[in-house]
Design an enzyme around this catalytic site. Structure first.
Site, PDB file in Angstrom:
ATOM      1  N   THR A 201       0.732  -1.246   0.010  1.00 55.83           N
ATOM      2  CA  THR A 201       0.050   0.155   0.167  1.00 55.83           C
ATOM      3  C   THR A 201       0.947   1.274   0.098  1.00 55.83           C
ATOM      4  OG1 THR A 201      -1.758  -1.244   1.070  1.00 55.83           O
ATOM      5  CG2 THR A 201      -1.698   1.009   1.570  1.00 55.83           C
ATOM      6  N   ARG A 229     -14.467  -7.765   0.721  1.00 59.40           N
ATOM      7  CA  ARG A 229     -13.675  -7.390   1.808  1.00 59.40           C
ATOM      8  C   ARG A 229     -12.993  -5.881   1.737  1.00 59.40           C
ATOM      9  NH1 ARG A 229      -8.075  -5.671   2.669  1.00 59.40           N
ATOM     10  NH2 ARG A 229      -7.237  -6.126   4.677  1.00 59.40           N
ATOM     11  N   GLY A 231     -10.215  -3.200   3.537  1.00 57.14           N
ATOM     12  CA  GLY A 231      -9.207  -3.082   4.705  1.00 57.14           C
ATOM     13  C   GLY A 231      -9.284  -1.695   5.305  1.00 57.14           C
ATOM     14  N   ASP A 232      -8.073  -1.529   5.855  1.00 56.62           N
ATOM     15  CA  ASP A 232      -7.991  -0.174   6.861  1.00 56.62           C
ATOM     16  C   ASP A 232      -7.673   1.141   5.774  1.00 56.62           C
ATOM     17  OD1 ASP A 232      -5.631  -1.339   6.406  1.00 56.62           O
ATOM     18  OD2 ASP A 232      -4.627   0.284   7.353  1.00 56.62           O
ATOM     19  N   THR A 252       0.064   1.123   6.923  1.00 56.30           N
ATOM     20  CA  THR A 252       0.099   0.057   5.859  1.00 56.30           C
ATOM     21  C   THR A 252       0.261  -1.331   6.797  1.00 56.30           C
ATOM     22  OG1 THR A 252       1.171  -1.175   3.956  1.00 56.30           O
ATOM     23  CG2 THR A 252       2.440   0.331   5.480  1.00 56.30           C
ATOM     24  N   GLY A 253      -0.279  -2.408   6.293  1.00 52.72           N
ATOM     25  CA  GLY A 253      -0.280  -3.386   7.173  1.00 52.72           C
ATOM     26  C   GLY A 253      -1.559  -4.555   6.823  1.00 52.72           C
ATOM     27  N   GLY A 255      -4.898  -5.026   7.358  1.00 57.38           N
ATOM     28  CA  GLY A 255      -5.920  -4.036   7.637  1.00 57.38           C
ATOM     29  C   GLY A 255      -6.669  -4.512   8.440  1.00 57.38           C
TER      30      GLY A 255
HETATM   31  N1  ASP Z   1      -3.461  -2.365   4.874  1.00 57.81           N
HETATM   32  C1  ASP Z   1      -3.954  -2.703   3.488  1.00 57.81           C
HETATM   33  C2  ASP Z   1      -5.145  -3.778   3.580  1.00 57.81           C
HETATM   34  O1  ASP Z   1      -5.323  -4.482   4.650  1.00 57.81           O
HETATM   35  C3  ASP Z   1      -2.963  -3.639   2.956  1.00 57.81           C
HETATM   36  C4  ASP Z   1      -1.532  -3.107   2.643  1.00 57.81           C
HETATM   37  O2  ASP Z   1      -1.299  -2.242   3.733  1.00 57.81           O
HETATM   38  O3  ASP Z   1      -0.719  -3.170   1.678  1.00 57.81           O
HETATM   39  O4  ASP Z   1      -6.006  -3.753   2.517  1.00 57.81           O
END
Ligand code: ASP
Length: 367
Positions: A201, A229, A231-232, A252-253, A255
């Site tokens: 991300t 789905r 994410g965050d 990022t992470g 989510g």
């Molecule tokens: N945070 C993002 C998600 O969960 C993924 C990412 O950070 O690459 O969709």
């Protein structure tokens, strides 16, 4: 009784605010502007990356930093800098946003983005769009041109058309590498984390010369996501938050964990309360440690970001954040082995980094 207590606290606060140590922390050391970016966190192994690949990532990060820096250094706004930094990352197929986004279980690139202005906490976000070349710009249009904060899928695309956005064909977003990740995930029955080992991300946070802050985040989500789905990244408060009273954060992470902790807003809220109590905190630390106030303020801010990331870890999640503070600190915090990242400030910092130990903990050139 309660009012009397509040009055005492308020008086103490006012008295301490005029203390020279506090004034120094909040005025003299403030750089004019700062910018931090990320291109995803995750399991990143230096031995598994060729020098050529590393150079490509670093060039992509530097291009984004340069675009944001040009705006901030010439007195432009944090909002414009955030958008200018994110657009080239969305266009760069190396990162999981815009072009190069991961595939859903059904083989589509579904994009999410959000943006927030710390001046008035106005925010815009989109999720599940498939035809918008730069979702961060659409998220900003939601913020400025609609009465809403968050639009999804076809509705968001209908809004985009009304706003004059062009329909970008799916081939623009699709890359062979990401398609192979989806195929491998299905063939080997892997989880999204195992197949990607890093997130990808992109995000940016900025402080401008007027003291305004902004944050933005853009992503394709996680490989093989299904059932709609989300994410965050497009969730204000989880992946993105900006408030001039405290800080700007992009995450990022994994989510799901970032949503549960409310990471971006949690960091800002803790910082806001620390700012309210700052004189006391700073004075206590000055008294106990022989360090410049500026360094202590940075350490306190870093400590808050690290503490929130530790909560993500405790629940079983991983990832990272970038943060800018009103004092101009540009900070990272991640609980993975690496995070594609960079920061540039008017105090002379200009760096891009990938692996954990690549740069010093400080964002102050002299420390
Ligand atoms: N945070 C993002 C998600 O969960 C993924 C990412 O950070 O690459 O969709």
């Amino acid at each position: 009784m309660k009012n009397a207590m509040l009055a005492v606290v308020a008086t103490a606060f006012l008295a301490l605010s005029s203390h020279p140590a506090f004034a120094e922390a909040h005025e003299d050391t403030a750089p004019g502007w700062s910018l931090a970016i990320h291109g995803g966190a995750g399991t990143l192994d230096p031995d598994a990356m060729t020098p050529e690949r590393r150079a490509q990532y670093e060039a992509g990060l530097q291009e984004a930093l340069d675009a944001g820096r040009a705006i901030l250094a010439s007195g432009g706004s944090a909002m414009d800098a955030v958008k200018a930094a994110i657009v080239p990352l969305e266009d760069n197929p190396l990162f999981n946003a815009g072009r190069g986004a991961v595939f859903t279980w059904d083989g589509v690139n579904e994009l999410d983005a959000s943006i927030m202005d710390g001046r008035d906490r106005s925010a815009g976000a989109v999720t599940g769009v498939t035809t918008i070349k730069n979702p961060i710009l659409l998220a900003d249009a939601v913020r400025t041109e609609s009465p809403h904060v968050f639009l999804m899928g076809e509705g968001a695309e209908e809004f985009a058309l009304e706003q004059g956005y062009e329909v970008t064909p799916p081939e623009w977003f699709a890359t062979e590498t990401r398609r192979q990740s989806l195929e491998r995930m299905k063939a080997e029955e892997m989880s999204a984390l195992d197949v990607d080992t890093k997130f990808g991300t992109v995000g940016a946070v900025a402080l401008d010369q007027d003291g305004n802050m902004a944050a933005g985040t853009s992503t394709g989500g996680m490989t093989g996501k299904r059932w709609g789905r989300i994410g965050d990244a497009p969730v204000i408060g989880a992946g993105t938050y900006a408030d001039n009273r405290s800080c700007a954060v992009s995450a990022t992470g994994w989510g799901e964990y970032f949503i549960r902790v409310g990471v971006a807003q949690e960091i800002c809220t803790r910082l806001r309360f620390t700012h309210m109590l700052a004189p006391q905190v700073v004075l206590e630390k000055v008294a106990s440690e022989e360090k410049p106030v500026e360094v202590l303020v940075q350490e306190i801010s870093q400590g808050i970001a690290d503490a929130v990331m530790a909560e993500v870890r405790e629940l079983g999640g991983d990832g990272g954040v970038i943060v800018v503070t009103p004092e101009g600190h540009a900070l990272y915090s991640f609980n993975t082995s690496g995070m594609y990242r960079g920061r540039v400030t008017s105090a002379g910092v200009n760096e891009v980094a990938i692996f954990g130990g690549d740069v010093s903990a400080s964002d102050t050139p002299d420390h």
